[in-house]
Scaffold this motif. Structure first.
Motif, short mmCIF file in Angstrom:
data_model
loop_
_atom_site.label_atom_id
_atom_site.label_comp_id
_atom_site.label_asym_id
_atom_site.label_seq_id
_atom_site.Cartn_x
_atom_site.Cartn_y
_atom_site.Cartn_z
N VAL A 1 0.83 -1.20 0.00
CA VAL A 1 0.00 0.00 0.00
C VAL A 1 0.87 1.26 0.00
N MET A 2 2.03 1.19 0.65
CA MET A 2 2.93 2.35 0.64
C MET A 2 3.53 2.56 -0.74
N LYS B 1 0.28 8.98 -5.81
CA LYS B 1 -0.15 10.15 -5.04
C LYS B 1 -0.18 11.43 -5.87
N ASP B 2 0.81 11.66 -6.75
CA ASP B 2 0.84 12.89 -7.54
C ASP B 2 -0.30 12.91 -8.55
N ARG C 1 -5.17 14.83 -1.20
CA ARG C 1 -4.05 13.90 -1.07
C ARG C 1 -4.55 12.49 -0.75
N LEU C 2 -3.83 11.50 -1.26
CA LEU C 2 -4.16 10.10 -1.03
C LEU C 2 -3.48 9.65 0.26
N GLY C 3 -4.28 9.37 1.27
CA GLY C 3 -3.75 8.93 2.56
C GLY C 3 -4.06 7.47 2.82
N PHE D 1 -12.31 6.65 -3.40
CA PHE D 1 -11.17 7.04 -2.56
C PHE D 1 -11.09 8.56 -2.39
N ALA D 2 -11.26 9.29 -3.47
CA ALA D 2 -11.15 10.75 -3.41
C ALA D 2 -12.24 11.35 -2.54
#
Length: 406
Positions: A214-215, A222-223, A232-234, A293-294
């Motif tokens: 996931v990282m 992410k960009d 931002r995607l957390g 997700f957003a």
């Protein structure tokens, strides 16, 4: 003259605390302008004046408990005769003499006691001599909480104030201790956490998640994600999606007990715990199963901002079927989260720490996170609790499945 009353707040809220007066006697106020900030069990509420004019009197002090419908201030017409209103009964400092109640001719020891109107009213109802009440306030001011804590006794006809004050606990002067009254929100948090521990069969099961995949995915996307969605995607969106999927497979984790019945919830309103200066609050991401997700990240960001600015509403925190709390933001490695209200499950996330783990026949250094599921054993058995947490682990370790399924 217009009376400012404590408004109806919510079905479950019947009282609040005066957090801050935004206007003082003698100050002008416009119609619709805020006059006071109330602190309730859940949120802070600003009360407006329905009339324009001059604040004539404040009938409760900061820190006083007030009930819905109670008159807490008076606003009069703006005129020369009213430009210098009498000082409010609540504006009594340590050096000032207490103001007698309206209509009182004789001054008993209770009259000479510095006390809030709410304290005087409660003392009259309970038949308690205010002079005999030991205040928590080191300056000697008696509040309603002090009266409630005092053993009820008939008012003595000639009870001198001095002996009563002599019973008060001495104030620490050496700076080694500071006594601080809990805020209403902190009192409510303490009460409800204790109730949960006493009224549920709470157990906790643990697992650990390899955050490598996931990282890596987050770093790679992410960009592009930010450019497309302006957010931002957390990690919280991944965990929220994983929790929703696991709740659908294990529906009893998304339920509550009502008497002898179990209420299974077919909606997924996920509470996200947010730490604020006033304590922990849990705003709700509504219909998380219908959000991408957003949308989840945007909603969490908006709610967290409102929480930090003390702008959350009752609606923002009402309901909720399951809660996620992330102690990892403070560096917590391992903890046991406590259930939130009537919910039967809560997921605790923790800090990501690199540790040696077995990968096949090799030992590798991987970013690992401990996760904890606290649950009510009256509803959820070990099979469902372990299965639920295992499914969250598998989905986070294979995040493409979450993306494809969202």
């Amino acid at each position: 003259m217009a009376e400012i009353k404590v408004p109806e707040l919510a079905e479950s809220i019947t009282e609040g605390t005066i957090a801050k007066w935004l206007k003082q006697p003698g100050e002008s106020i416009d119609k619709g302008e805020f006059i006071v900030e109330l602190e309730t069990d859940k949120v802070n509420v600003e009360v407006i004046s329905e009339e324009a004019g001059v604040v004539q009197e404040l009938l409760a002090a900061e820190g006083d408990t007030v009930e819905v419908g109670q008159v807490i201030a008076v606003v009069g017409e703006s005129s020369g005769a009213q430009s210098a209103p009498a000082p409010a009964a609540e504006e009594v400092s340590a050096a000032a003499a207490p103001v007698a109640e309206e209509g009182t001719v004789e001054q008993t020891s209770a009259d000479r006691t510095i006390a809030s109107p709410a304290a005087r009213k409660l003392a009259r109802e309970k038949g308690i001599n205010l002079a005999a009440v030991t205040p928590v306030d080191p300056m000697g001011r008696v509040r309603a909480q002090d009266v409630s804590a005092h053993n009820s006794a008939p008012i003595a006809p000639a009870a001198p104030a001095a002996p009563a004050k002599a019973t008060a606990a001495p104030v620490q002067e050496d700076g080694r201790e500071t006594r601080e009254r809990m805020t209403r929100r902190r009192q409510t948090i303490a009460k409800r956490l204790l109730e949960v521990r006493q009224s549920t069969a709470m157990l906790t099961t643990f697992n650990e998640i390899d955050m490598t995949a996931v990282m890596e995915l987050r770093s790679r996307k992410k960009d592009e994600f930010y450019d497309k969605n302006d957010v931002r995607l957390g990690f919280m969106s991944f965990f929220t999606k994983a929790v929703v999927a696991a709740l659908k497979k294990y529906p009893y984790v998304n339920s509550e007990i009502d008497g002898d019945d179990i209420i299974l919830k077919h909606y997924y309103d996920i509470g996200i715990a947010v730490s604020t200066e006033g304590g922990l609050v849990v705003p709700i991401v509504r219909d998380a199963d219908r959000k991408n997700f957003a949308e989840i990240e945007s909603t969490i960001g908006e709610l967290a901002g409102k929480a930090r600015d003390n702008k959350l509403t009752i609606a923002d925190m009402s309901g909720g079927s399951f809660t996620i709390t992330n102690g990892g933001v403070f560096g917590s490695l391992f903890s046991t989260p406590i259930l939130n209200g009537t919910q039967v499950g809560i997921l605790g996330m923790h800090t990501i720490q690199k540790r040696p783990v077995a990968v096949g026949d090799n030992v590798e250094i991987r970013p690992m996170m401990y996760v904890a599921l606290s649950y009510d054993h009256r509803v959820i058995d070990g099979k469902d609790s372990v299965g639920f947490l295992k499914m969250v682990k598998e989905l986070i370790e294979n995040p493409e499945d979450l993306l494809l399924g969202s």
